[in-house]
Design a protein around this motif. Sequence first.
Motif, mmCIF file in Angstrom:
data_model
loop_
_atom_site.group_PDB
_atom_site.id
_atom_site.type_symbol
_atom_site.label_atom_id
_atom_site.label_comp_id
_atom_site.label_asym_id
_atom_site.label_seq_id
_atom_site.Cartn_x
_atom_site.Cartn_y
_atom_site.Cartn_z
ATOM 1 N N ALA A 111 0.833 -1.202 0.000
ATOM 2 C CA ALA A 111 0.000 0.000 0.000
ATOM 3 C C ALA A 111 0.872 1.259 0.000
ATOM 4 N N LEU A 112 1.919 1.254 0.802
ATOM 5 C CA LEU A 112 2.822 2.407 0.864
ATOM 6 C C LEU A 112 3.597 2.589 -0.445
ATOM 7 N N ARG A 113 3.980 1.485 -1.073
ATOM 8 C CA ARG A 113 4.665 1.584 -2.365
ATOM 9 C C ARG A 113 3.753 2.219 -3.412
ATOM 10 N N ALA A 114 2.474 1.837 -3.386
ATOM 11 C CA ALA A 114 1.514 2.413 -4.331
ATOM 12 C C ALA A 114 1.371 3.911 -4.107
ATOM 13 N N ILE A 165 -10.797 -10.708 8.608
ATOM 14 C CA ILE A 165 -11.071 -9.618 9.545
ATOM 15 C C ILE A 165 -10.069 -9.617 10.694
ATOM 16 N N GLU A 166 -9.690 -10.805 11.160
ATOM 17 C CA GLU A 166 -8.721 -10.900 12.253
ATOM 18 C C GLU A 166 -7.358 -10.342 11.826
ATOM 19 N N GLU A 167 -7.011 -10.578 10.567
ATOM 20 C CA GLU A 167 -5.739 -10.078 10.046
ATOM 21 C C GLU A 167 -5.737 -8.560 9.975
ATOM 22 N N LEU A 168 -6.870 -7.988 9.536
ATOM 23 C CA LEU A 168 -6.961 -6.537 9.433
ATOM 24 C C LEU A 168 -6.928 -5.886 10.815
ATOM 25 N N ILE A 169 -7.611 -6.497 11.772
ATOM 26 C CA ILE A 169 -7.593 -5.974 13.139
ATOM 27 C C ILE A 169 -6.164 -5.961 13.676
ATOM 28 N N LYS A 229 -11.696 -8.169 -0.414
ATOM 29 C CA LYS A 229 -10.491 -7.332 -0.491
ATOM 30 C C LYS A 229 -10.719 -5.989 0.193
ATOM 31 N N LEU A 230 -9.632 -5.252 0.404
ATOM 32 C CA LEU A 230 -9.743 -3.961 1.071
ATOM 33 C C LEU A 230 -10.536 -2.969 0.230
ATOM 34 N N LYS A 238 -6.930 3.337 5.819
ATOM 35 C CA LYS A 238 -6.635 2.947 7.206
ATOM 36 C C LYS A 238 -5.327 2.159 7.265
ATOM 37 N N LEU A 239 -5.128 1.282 6.295
ATOM 38 C CA LEU A 239 -3.905 0.478 6.249
ATOM 39 C C LEU A 239 -2.672 1.361 6.058
#
Length: 352
Positions: A213-216, A302-306, A331-332, A339-340
Amino acid sequence: MELCEGGELLDRILSRGGKYTEEDAKAVMSQVLNVVAFCHLQGIVHRDLKPENFLFTSKDENSELKVIDFGLSDFVKPDERLNDIVGSAYYVAPEVLRRTYTTEADVWSVGVIAYILLCGNRPFWAQTESGIFKAVLKADPSFDEPPWPSLSDEAKDFVKRLLNKDPKKRMTATQALGHPWIKSYKDVRVPLDILMFKLMKGYMRSSSLRKAALRALSKTLAVDELSYLKEQFALLEPNKSGTISFKNVKALNALEYRRMDFDEYCAAAFSVHQLEALDRWEQHACCAYELFEKDGNRAILIEELISELGLGPSVPVHAVLHDWIRHTDGKLSFLGFVKLLHGPSRNLVKPQ
């Protein structure tokens, strides 16, 4: 101990009728920011920056400035925050009053000094200390009264970015040295930015999804933003292949990465919060999400995103699912992507 015979910066301001020309203000601010950036790179927060604490070495108009009175200063580690309220009321940062702050609090004080230099008035004023604190927390400085309409847009942008009430969105002292308003004065040497080490450490500890996400987002950076990153990258002395090594960087050498090229450095070393403060943030985020959709987005539990966002049990799971993850493919969503980008929020407060 060095003898400074030129008097206080405050006395110079008063002798000029309360304000400086833009060019003269640049000369003062470049010196102020240089010493503040140096202190921050050493992990020192001054905590009482004001015109009375800057002395000229001689009575010459172009005299060198020295900062004094480190009685309230403190050392702070990159991941620590201070919590005691100290400093002078007119120059104290909002986060100091909220008892959670670090080096950015000094930059706010520099912003107050810059405001005074350019217009001759304090940005926040009241008849009582509690009134001043309320103004610092709630009021916005005025840029409508003279002489502000006659000053350059760059000067106003410079001060506004120093006086951003959100410390994460505020410029650092080093970034302020690289601001176009200061750079137009003379070729200012920009030192290493302490914020860069904090951001890179956060990036290197991030998951592969957040790194993507940061690379994008880094691919949407404008020329001026990339120019600053290039300056900082060069200070880390890349080798002939164009990569940097962290073995000689004390703040980073314990981490797993050993080499990084400029493209990855851009993803690691820019501030999402500062980018968010700019008018073009929405355009940046939308373009980055399009890139992320093509190369990076994937189904996420959902657990991974939390876990990714460092969320506590108080966050309702259905709200996260509804807003941050698409029902169609898991997907996100765009909101989840944003948020990510911000990542988890973890603050350590240094005990008194």
